[in-house]
Design an enzyme around this catalytic site. Structure first.
Site, PDB file in Angstrom:
ATOM      1  N   GLU A 135      37.527  24.669 -17.632  1.00  0.00           N
ATOM      2  CA  GLU A 135      38.256  23.910 -18.647  1.00  0.00           C
ATOM      3  C   GLU A 135      39.670  23.587 -18.184  1.00  0.00           C
ATOM      4  O   GLU A 135      40.436  24.489 -17.819  1.00  0.00           O
ATOM      5  CB  GLU A 135      38.306  24.673 -19.971  1.00  0.00           C
ATOM      6  CG  GLU A 135      38.976  23.875 -21.066  1.00  0.00           C
ATOM      7  CD  GLU A 135      38.833  24.500 -22.434  1.00  0.00           C
ATOM      8  OE1 GLU A 135      39.601  24.124 -23.346  1.00  0.00           O
ATOM      9  OE2 GLU A 135      37.967  25.371 -22.612  1.00  0.00           O
ATOM     10  N   LYS A 163      38.599  31.182 -30.005  1.00  0.00           N
ATOM     11  CA  LYS A 163      38.114  30.553 -28.776  1.00  0.00           C
ATOM     12  C   LYS A 163      39.259  30.425 -27.779  1.00  0.00           C
ATOM     13  O   LYS A 163      39.078  30.604 -26.568  1.00  0.00           O
ATOM     14  CB  LYS A 163      37.511  29.188 -29.104  1.00  0.00           C
ATOM     15  CG  LYS A 163      36.763  28.529 -27.942  1.00  0.00           C
ATOM     16  CD  LYS A 163      37.637  27.580 -27.162  1.00  0.00           C
ATOM     17  CE  LYS A 163      36.842  26.864 -26.068  1.00  0.00           C
ATOM     18  NZ  LYS A 163      37.691  25.981 -25.245  1.00  0.00           N
ATOM     19  N   ASP A 208      30.611  40.905 -17.708  1.00  0.00           N
ATOM     20  CA  ASP A 208      29.664  40.191 -18.558  1.00  0.00           C
ATOM     21  C   ASP A 208      30.400  39.481 -19.696  1.00  0.00           C
ATOM     22  O   ASP A 208      30.744  40.101 -20.705  1.00  0.00           O
ATOM     23  CB  ASP A 208      28.640  41.190 -19.117  1.00  0.00           C
ATOM     24  CG  ASP A 208      27.533  40.521 -19.916  1.00  0.00           C
ATOM     25  OD1 ASP A 208      27.673  39.331 -20.268  1.00  0.00           O
ATOM     26  OD2 ASP A 208      26.531  41.198 -20.210  1.00  0.00           O
TER      27      ASP A 208
END
Length: 441
Positions: free
Chosen positions: A85, A281, A297
């Site tokens: 991003e 987010k 992870d």
């Protein structure tokens, strides 16, 4: 691609898989050329990557970058970040530089317990099971003794085992709730091995209760598995300074005005679930990037964070802001189960490098660094939102992607960067600029 069931695909060689996909898609040459382009010349290294996952055809590359100058607990770190991003690393770097002059990031580990569960069905009065639980617990610990030897030697292992009666939610449903300290290891395999051994021991223990009825001596193990929700594996990170030190954060805006707008923005994220989702987010932009760069992870990390954000029954912001006694404080509290040994941390060459760049940290240190990255990205996002607006900086970073999408050459890229240095970047504006430039030529 033709809609067709592929049988025995995993048994084919990589070349056979490519040929098969080419046949059913009609794009054999393109598939082979594109996928081969992203394979390494180092055959040994490529073989290692191939074996990490299944049905591997090639590699999918993401940018591996550095967000420099993070001051965390008075030490300087340059954080490795993997993200696709635009503006994530730029925002993290900008926030790191901003706070380096204002005391940096502060972080502490609240707790490091991880959790696993044995889910089972048992018919009988719960008091009877609770009565024998002390004896059962001793057997469970004894049964896993050999599995935990090395972990205990290093100071970790099984911390506790408790019996949870869930029969009020589902008939005859109980849990063994087990807490672990896996030290620097991710610990998934260790935890699951212990749980499966406990499940077998539980089944035998119940079957051997001679004074119980035949029905009571039956136990159905449903499953034994770790939980990715780790509310007791918790890190706290915060930034703080005098409000006057925020003067100049944006032209024409005092530190007091900025701090109060920032506070309102975070309060909205606590009140409104739509805003909370995007707010969190922004935190995970930074968190995920460090997690990926160190071979951890990120799916487990995200799931963990979202459950934590919902612990009150309503999804809320993971951060809190405070203004009092002339000071601004912004904090993040996050459950974050990470490892620096095991898994891909030393197996994947770039994950290994990422950890080496951090000085081969402990899992506790990595938790604090990762939380700082999350707080930095979120601070950068809120800072933009309450001043210039999010698109001003984001689309500047996105300009390169748009130019590449239009196959701009080096000269066109240089002219475009000059053209959009002080104006809004958008898809249509970039397209119009390039069209005009090319038509003029």
């Amino acid at each position: 691609m033709e809609n067709k069931i592929i049988k025995g695909f995993s048994k084919l060689s990589r070349i056979e898989k490519l040929k098969y996909l080419g046949e059913i898609s009609g794009k054999g040459d393109q598939i082979e050329a594109d996928l081969d382009y992203f394979r390494l010349n180092d055959l040994e290294q490529q073989s290692l990557l191939d074996e990490i996952s299944e049905n591997t055809l090639s590699n999918f590359f993401l940018p591996f970058g550095i967000a420099p100058n993070f001051v965390i607990n008075n030490k300087v770190y340059h954080l490795p970040m993997v993200t696709e991003e635009s503006s994530v690393i730029a925002a993290a770097s900008r926030s790191a530089k901003f706070w380096a002059d204002r005391g940096g990031f502060h972080a502490k580990i609240v707790s490091v317990e991880k959790t696993g569960q044995v889910h089972f069905m048992w018919q009988g009065k719960s008091d009877r099971l609770k009565q024998v639980f002390p004896d059962l617990k001793k057997e469970l610990m004894c049964a896993t003794h050999s599995l935990t030897t090395n972990m205990r030697r290093r100071g970790g292992g099984i911390l506790d085992v408790s019996l949870i009666d869930m029969s009020h939610e589902l008939d005859n449903y109980y849990q063994l709730h087990v807490s672990f300290d896996t030290l620097d290891a991710m610990g998934a395999n260790f935890i699951n091995s212990c749980l499966e051994m406990m499940a077998s021991t539980l089944e035998t223990f119940i079957h051997n209760q001679k004074d119980w009825t035949e029905e009571e001596r039956e136990c159905e193990i449903v499953m034994s598995i770790l939980s990715n929700y780790t509310p007791d594996c918790l890190v706290e990170c915060w930034i703080e300074c005098d409000i006057k030190d925020l003067d100049g954060v944006y032209d024409g805006m005092t530190g007091e005005v900025f701090a109060n707008k920032f506070l309102k923005a975070t309060q909205i994220a606590e009140l409104d679930v739509y805003r909370a989702c995007t707010h969190n987010k922004g935190i995970l932009n930074g968190v995920d990037a460090v997690v990926l760069a160190t071979g951890n992870d990120f799916r487990a990390v995200e799931a963990n964070a979202h459950v934590w954000a919902s612990q009150t029954g309503k999804y809320k912001s993971l951060t809190k802001a405070d203004i009092s006694d002339g000071k601004f404080r912004y904090e993040l509290k996050l459950p974050l189960a990470l490892g620096t040994v095991g898994g891909l941390t030393k197996l994947h060459p770039l994950a290994k490098l990422g950890l080496e760049l951090l000085g081969d940290p402990s899992s506790r240190d990595l938790m604090m660094m990762t939380a700082a990255a999350g707080l930095a990205n979120n601070f950068g996002a809120i800072r933009s939102l309450v001043t210039t607006g999010i698109q001003h900086g984001h689309m500047k970073m996105h300009l390169s992607n748009l130019l590449n999408a239009f196959n701009a050459n080096k000269a066109e890229k240089l002219m475009a960067k000059t053209r959009f240095a002080q104006s809004t970047v958008s898809y249509s504006e970039v397209e119009n600029f390039l069209n005009t430039l090319r038509n003029t030529k």
